[in-house]
Design an enzyme around this catalytic site. Structure first.
Site, PDB file in Angstrom:
ATOM      1  N   ASP A   2      -5.007  -5.549  11.197  1.00  0.00           N
ATOM      2  CA  ASP A   2      -6.290  -4.837  11.307  1.00  0.00           C
ATOM      3  C   ASP A   2      -7.491  -5.758  11.091  1.00  0.00           C
ATOM      4  O   ASP A   2      -8.551  -5.576  11.694  1.00  0.00           O
ATOM      5  CB  ASP A   2      -6.362  -3.626  10.370  1.00  0.00           C
ATOM      6  CG  ASP A   2      -6.096  -3.964   8.919  1.00  0.00           C
ATOM      7  OD1 ASP A   2      -5.545  -5.059   8.646  1.00  0.00           O
ATOM      8  OD2 ASP A   2      -6.427  -3.143   8.046  1.00  0.00           O
ATOM      9  N   LYS A  46       0.782  -1.240   0.000  1.00  0.00           N
ATOM     10  CA  LYS A  46       0.000   0.000   0.000  1.00  0.00           C
ATOM     11  C   LYS A  46       0.815   1.293   0.000  1.00  0.00           C
ATOM     12  O   LYS A  46       0.463   2.255   0.679  1.00  0.00           O
ATOM     13  CB  LYS A  46      -0.924   0.026   1.236  1.00  0.00           C
ATOM     14  CG  LYS A  46      -1.938  -1.082   1.288  1.00  0.00           C
ATOM     15  CD  LYS A  46      -2.772  -1.016   2.554  1.00  0.00           C
ATOM     16  CE  LYS A  46      -1.984  -1.429   3.779  1.00  0.00           C
ATOM     17  NZ  LYS A  46      -2.829  -1.609   4.978  1.00  0.00           N
TER      18      LYS A  46
END
Ligand code: ADP
Ligand code: MG
Length: 465
Positions: free
Chosen positions: A200, A165
């Protein structure tokens, strides 16, 4: 007329290369299940790493005390504190703060990044008010949500496998992220212990389960995409330790790295991948997630500008700039339902720098947004379907009993804010499951569940527990 013909030809080719008929989604889901099994066996060539989280118990509701959480994984990071009051009082009080990460820190050194984070955390701890109570003589404890692939070595340690990312911080791959954070906290003079390191997805699963007992999996659709779910410990051949008492183990699939001949990759996707920080990697993620959708649209519009003079005789130079078209802007254009597509026109003026676009050009732009979003959403639904298949919740039990209620906790800015995207995920999942099974499956927004989830896991793994 010639321009129109050339535009139509490009659009037709885009439609063809981005198509995701339901039969294709089913076969993609099957391929993902196969990759999950390979990952669970520990096959080093498996595309889904199926990382063991060391979370063998999800929150029960009995968690008690003051806990902190820190969430690092995108453009922002969040710090949070929560006072947990046990079964009766649950979340007594919660506060959080969001800090954006200066872009240069995303590609700098690990020391700079972690010093920045620890400093922000220390500042936040300084604002702890009277409503929060830490028993005399105890150290503050933290759950660290770190949304990158980590080889976990225990519930509170693990080494970074790779960045994704848009992150590319030097000297971090192979290092223990908890020890990096702990050292930075020490440099800040902050006395705090990291008792849980969680992805997450795992945090969202924990937070989701705390809110709803039927949550079995969590999916993130944000800057990137990933999923975690509850697996039977005896279905994980690579797990060589003692079987956990619960019989379960949460698995972080790292599904973003899925890659298959079956994925509908267009020339635009291939070019974007080639020019990315991590070429050849995270292919599934690059078709689905918020970091990339707008960029794919930009590349298609650029092709239309070149081949069919979509924005006039000269190709607007702004459109040549990678990542100028961000997914939130794409979403705003896609949702424009005004008769003259006024919002879309204004966005094009803003982003591409072309003032007066014709209605036809606006319709074409919206159609491209639709195609790219729909492909991403449908592929995401195929991923969710594959997890349901893996845990046997994709159809009615063969023994004739009722299908148990099954909840998927979803989080991430893309899912939360891009309505047409999230509706398409849900509709496609219903389509894949069929009427009967889909009536027992619920997709539920677990808004920022990962923060509270990490705090809950920090609580259940407290040094004082
Ligand atoms: P992260 O995934 O970085 O931890 P979030 O879950 O908040 O953080 O997701 C942020 C991402 O969600 C952004 O990078 C963007 O791609 C996407 N996003 C945010 N707002 C919107 C929106 N209005 N429409 C579409 N996508 C959005
Ligand atoms: Mg996140």
């Amino acid at each position: 007329a010639d321009r129109k013909r050339r535009a139509a030809a490009v659009i037709e080719e885009v439609e063809r290369s981005l198509a995701t008929p339901t039969a294709l989604l089913r076969s993609i889901a099957d391929a993902m299940v196969t990759e999950m099994e390979r990952g669970l066996r520990g096959d080093i060539h498996a595309q889904l790493k199926m990382l063991i989280s060391y979370v063998d118990n999800l929150p029960t509701g009995d968690e008690h005390g003051l806990f902190y959480a820190l969430d690092l994984g995108g453009t922002n990071f969040r710090v949070l504190r929560v006072q947990l009051g046990g079964r009766e009082k649950r979340v007594v009080k919660q506060q959080y703060e969001e800090v954006s990460i200066p872009p240069h820190l995303m590609v700098g050194t690990s020391m700079e990044l972690f010093d920045f984070i620890a400093a922000a955390l220390a500042k936040f701890v300084d604002t702890e008010g009277e409503d929060f109570h830490l028993p005399e003589g105890r150290q503050r404890e933290l759950g660290f949500t770190f949304s990158f692939p980590v080889n976990q070595t225990s519930i509170s340690s693990g080494t970074l496998i790779k960045w994704t990312k848009g992150f590319s911080v030097n000297g971090m791959v192979g290092e223990d992220v908890v020890s990096e954070l702990s050292k930075a906290m020490e440099r800040q003079g902050l006395d705090m212990k990291v008792t849980a390191l969680v992805n997450d997805t795992v945090g969202t699963l924990a937070g989701g389960r705390y809110m709803d007992n039927d949550v079995v999996a969590a999916v993130i659709l944000g800057t990137g995409t990933n999923a975690a779910y509850v697996e039977h410990a005896n279905a994980i051949p690579k797990w060589t330790g003692l079987l956990p008492k619960s019989g379960n183990m949460v698995i972080n699939t790292e599904w973003g790295s899925f890659k298959s001949e079956k994925l509908p990759l267009s020339e635009y996707d291939k070019a974007m991948d080639f020019e990315s920080l991590n070429p050849g990697e995270q292919i599934y993620e690059k078709l689905i997630s918020g970091m990339y959708l707008g960029e794919i649209v930009r590349r298609i519009l650029l092709k239309l500008a070149h081949d069919a003079s979509l924005f006039g005789d000269v190709v607007p130079s702004k459109l040549e700039q990678p990542f100028v078209l961000r997914t939130p802007d794409m979403s705003a254009m896609h949702h424009d339902s005004s008769h003259d597509l006024k919002i879309l026109g204004a966005k094009l003026k803003d982003i591409v720098g072309v003032a007066d676009t014709s209605l036809e050009v606006r319709y074409i732009t919206r159609h491209i947004c639709d195609l790219v979003a729909e492909r991403g959403a449908r592929l995401a639904a195929a991923g969710i379907y594959s997890i349901l298949k893996k845990v046997g919740r994709d159809k009615l039990p063969i023994n004739g009993s009722k299908m148990p209620r099954t909840v998927i906790a979803l989080d991430g800015g893309l899912y939360e804010h891009y309505k047409k995207f999230s509706s398409c995920v849900e509709a496609t999942l219903t389509d894949l499951l069929g009427e009967e099974a889909s009536s027992s499956v619920v997709a539920k927004l677990a808004n920022d569940g990962s923060g509270i989830g990490a705090a809950l896991l920090a609580a259940s793994h407290s040094q004082y527990a």
